[in-house]
Design an enzyme around this catalytic site. Structure first.
Site, PDB file in Angstrom:
ATOM      1  N   LYS A 134      -7.481   0.053   1.976  1.00 51.68           N
ATOM      2  CA  LYS A 134      -6.389  -0.752   1.444  1.00 51.68           C
ATOM      3  C   LYS A 134      -6.329  -0.541  -0.060  1.00 51.68           C
ATOM      4  CE  LYS A 134      -4.650  -5.455   1.151  1.00 51.68           C
ATOM      5  NZ  LYS A 134      -4.835  -6.839   1.592  1.00 51.68           N
ATOM      6  N   SER A 194       5.480  -4.283   3.115  1.00 53.93           N
ATOM      7  CA  SER A 194       6.699  -4.983   2.722  1.00 53.93           C
ATOM      8  C   SER A 194       7.593  -4.178   1.775  1.00 53.93           C
ATOM      9  CB  SER A 194       6.345  -6.324   2.096  1.00 53.93           C
ATOM     10  OG  SER A 194       5.489  -6.149   0.977  1.00 53.93           O
ATOM     11  N   TYR A 229       7.665  -4.305   9.829  1.00 53.86           N
ATOM     12  CA  TYR A 229       8.679  -5.361   9.867  1.00 53.86           C
ATOM     13  C   TYR A 229       9.948  -4.872  10.552  1.00 53.86           C
ATOM     14  CZ  TYR A 229       5.393  -7.104   6.423  1.00 53.86           C
ATOM     15  OH  TYR A 229       4.232  -7.509   5.799  1.00 53.86           O
ATOM     16  N   CYS A 261      -6.312 -14.989   0.251  1.00 52.19           N
ATOM     17  CA  CYS A 261      -5.342 -15.066  -0.851  1.00 52.19           C
ATOM     18  C   CYS A 261      -4.178 -16.028  -0.600  1.00 52.19           C
ATOM     19  CB  CYS A 261      -4.831 -13.687  -1.240  1.00 52.19           C
ATOM     20  SG  CYS A 261      -3.873 -12.866   0.029  1.00 52.19           S
ATOM     21  N   LYS A 313      -3.433   1.536   4.498  1.00 54.88           N
ATOM     22  CA  LYS A 313      -2.370   0.663   3.994  1.00 54.88           C
ATOM     23  C   LYS A 313      -2.247   0.805   2.493  1.00 54.88           C
ATOM     24  CE  LYS A 313      -1.489  -4.159   3.319  1.00 54.88           C
ATOM     25  NZ  LYS A 313      -2.059  -5.460   3.245  1.00 54.88           N
TER      26      LYS A 313
HETATM   27  C1  PBG Z   1      -3.733  -9.883   2.054  1.00 47.70           C
HETATM   28  C2  PBG Z   1      -2.632  -8.999   2.524  1.00 47.70           C
HETATM   29  C3  PBG Z   1      -1.618  -8.443   1.763  1.00 47.70           C
HETATM   30  C4  PBG Z   1      -0.823  -7.718   2.657  1.00 47.70           C
HETATM   31  C5  PBG Z   1      -1.367  -7.872   3.928  1.00 47.70           C
HETATM   32  N1  PBG Z   1      -2.501  -8.652   3.817  1.00 47.70           N
HETATM   33  C6  PBG Z   1      -1.270  -8.576   0.335  1.00 47.70           C
HETATM   34  C7  PBG Z   1      -2.195  -8.162  -0.730  1.00 47.70           C
HETATM   35  O1  PBG Z   1      -3.283  -7.642  -0.500  1.00 47.70           O
HETATM   36  O2  PBG Z   1      -1.834  -8.411  -1.872  1.00 47.70           O
HETATM   37  C8  PBG Z   1       0.397  -6.942   2.299  1.00 47.70           C
HETATM   38  C9  PBG Z   1       1.308  -6.622   3.415  1.00 47.70           C
HETATM   39  C10 PBG Z   1       2.653  -6.136   3.004  1.00 47.70           C
HETATM   40  O3  PBG Z   1       2.933  -5.873   1.819  1.00 47.70           O
HETATM   41  O4  PBG Z   1       3.497  -6.013   3.901  1.00 47.70           O
HETATM   42  N2  PBG Z   1      -3.737 -11.098   2.728  1.00 47.70           N
END
Ligand code: PBG
Length: 325
Positions: free
Chosen positions: A196, A275, A314, A123, A249
């Site tokens: 996820k 995040s 973080y 992505c 996650k």
């Molecule tokens: C995809 C990925 C994401 C996160 C980690 N790997 C974003 C998504 O799937 O949209 C999110 C991590 C976070 O929000 O701290 N590469």
């Protein structure tokens, strides 16, 4: 018979020494993983507005942050790359001179003991911002597997210690395992983002990694927040396909999922404190509405108590400081 209790739980809460003796859950800096954003085309660390205290780093400046991480006793970083050029098939994700490949080589040269984990997902590298190849408006599963496997092998060739697929295509762990084995990396562990969810908590990350989907959303590949039995099926498949570690996650709204996975599987379990979870705490703390240290330590303890062996966060540098005796 006395009116007063003979069983008194307060007896073991009288002072910190006693409380520490009976403490059931511990958090150690050795259980933390610190995410790092590495960006092409910047000269100085670039603060991410929605994630106070977090930067995008140019490869040349990684030395300073790597030094801080190692000094703090944090054993591992998780790398995300932000390339200067994106295209339909995310070519920079598996380019030998790609941003992540450069970052891995740099980190392994300056801090060989620091474990480098890499996020394997398209992505951040695709012009459409989806985690795989898009055709006729849909993300193609099997075509994406080929590219994800190439990406993992190129990370391994650059010196990554662990690869972490986060794309949520079906069969990616098997595809990665097979490709890694064929290229001589049969000893390289896979940390699978097994469970996820399609979550609003990734909002600030998408600003940080410049990876928001340009159309639609990720619900055709990431999980529905309503499901937990399906989460166990995801883990079951990843375990069967050869995952060495499994992940849940986001973390906070999914503690029950962490607990269920813990009770059903013996693999090392990772929780990703994402995040949005970080930004909410930071924003409230900056307003003086909460005690940041107390809240962060309580969150981490909660994740450990739920069953996580390791936590990607973080907050890792702050926690390391707070844990110091
Ligand atoms: C995809 C990925 C994401 C996160 C980690 N790997 C974003 C998504 O799937 O949209 C999110 C991590 C976070 O929000 O701290 N590469």
């Amino acid at each position: 018979m006395s009116l007063f209790p003979s069983v008194r739980l307060r007896r073991t809460r009288q002072n910190e020494k006693l409380r520490a003796l009976v403490r059931e859950t511990r958090l150690s800096v050795e259980q933390l993983i610190y995410p790092l954003f590495v960006a092409e085309g910047i000269k100085e660390p670039l603060p991410i507005e929605s994630m106070p205290g977090v930067n995008q780093w140019p490869v040349e400046a990684l030395d300073t942050v790597a030094e801080q991480v190692v000094q703090a006793g944090i054993p591992a970083v998780l790398l995300f790359g932000i390339p200067a050029h994106k295209d339909e098939v995310g070519s920079e994700a598996y380019a030998e001179q790609g941003i992540i490949q450069q970052a891995i080589r740099r980190l392994k040269a300056i801090q060989p003991e620091l474990l480098v984990i890499t996020d394997v997902c398209l992505c951040e590298y695709t012009s459409h911002g989806h985690c795989g190849v898009v055709k006729n408006g849909t993300v193609q599963n099997d075509e994406s597997l080929v590219l994800l496997a190439r990406m993992a092998v190129s990370h391994a060739e650059a010196g990554a210690d662990i690869v972490a697929p986060s794309d949520m295509m079906d069969g990616r762990v098997e595809a990665l395992r097979h490709a890694l084995d064929e290229h001589g990396f049969s000893g390289l562990p896979i940390m699978a983002y097994s469970v996820k969810y399609a979550s609003g908590f990734y909002g600030p990350f998408r600003e940080a990694a410049e990876s928001a989907p340009q159309f639609g959303d990720r619900r055709s590949y990431q999980m529905d927040p309503a499901n937990v039995r399906e989460a166990l099926r995801e883990v079951e498949l990843d375990v069967a396909e050869g995952a060495d570690m499994i992940m849940v996650k986001p973390a906070l709204a999914y503690m029950d999922v962490i607990r269920r996975v813990r009770e059903n599987y013996d693999l090392p379990l990772v929780a990703y404190n994402v995040s949005g979870e970080y930004s909410m705490v930071k924003a409230a703390a900056q307003n003086g509405w909460i005690d940041e240290k107390q809240i962060v330590m309580e969150i981490m303890t909660g994740l450990r108590r739920a069953g996580a062996d390791m936590i990607i966060t973080y907050h890792a540098l702050d926690i390391a400081r707070w844990l110091r005796p």
